[in-house]
Design a protein around this motif. Structure first.
Motif: not given
Length: 114
Positions: A64-65, A67-68, A92-93, A95-96, A99-100
């Motif tokens: 998932a990380l 991917d961004i 950022a991690a 937050c991602r 959201n996951f």
């Protein structure tokens, strides 16, 4: 986007760095009296699930990380898989991951309970 229901991570209190000659494959804690640098890493450890069930979940979180375009590594630390990200990418991690569908456990203190 896939979500991981009931996965909970928390940040280990220690800062880490890549072990000399082992960047990407082995970490070592930064001494408490040492200064955190731009090369510092933070470790996210799963609270749920744990044990052998944690490894595939951590690899999913790593993807998932990735991917961004956030660099991260899943390595064993304190006997459990941990997700290591650069200190400057921590916000950022997390937050991602939120959201996951991942819950982030926060540390509370008497001075700052919320």
């Amino acid at each position: 986007m896939t979500t991981l229901q009931l996965s909970i991570v928390h940040r280990l209190p220690q800062d880490y760095r890549w072990a000399a000659g082992f960047a990407g494959s082995r970490v070592e804690p930064i001494p408490q009296n040492g200064s955190a640098s731009e090369n510092s890493l933070v470790a996210l450890k799963l609270l749920s699930p744990d044990g052998e069930k944690a490894w595939p979940v951590m690899h999913t979180l790593s993807q998932a990380l990735s991917d961004i375009s956030l660099d991260c590594s899943v390595l064993e630390c304190e006997g459990e898989p941990c997700l290591f990200v650069k200190r400057q990418d921590e916000c950022a991690a997390t937050c991602r991951l939120k959201n996951f569908g991942v819950a982030i456990a926060e540390t509370f203190s008497g001075n700052n309970p919320f």
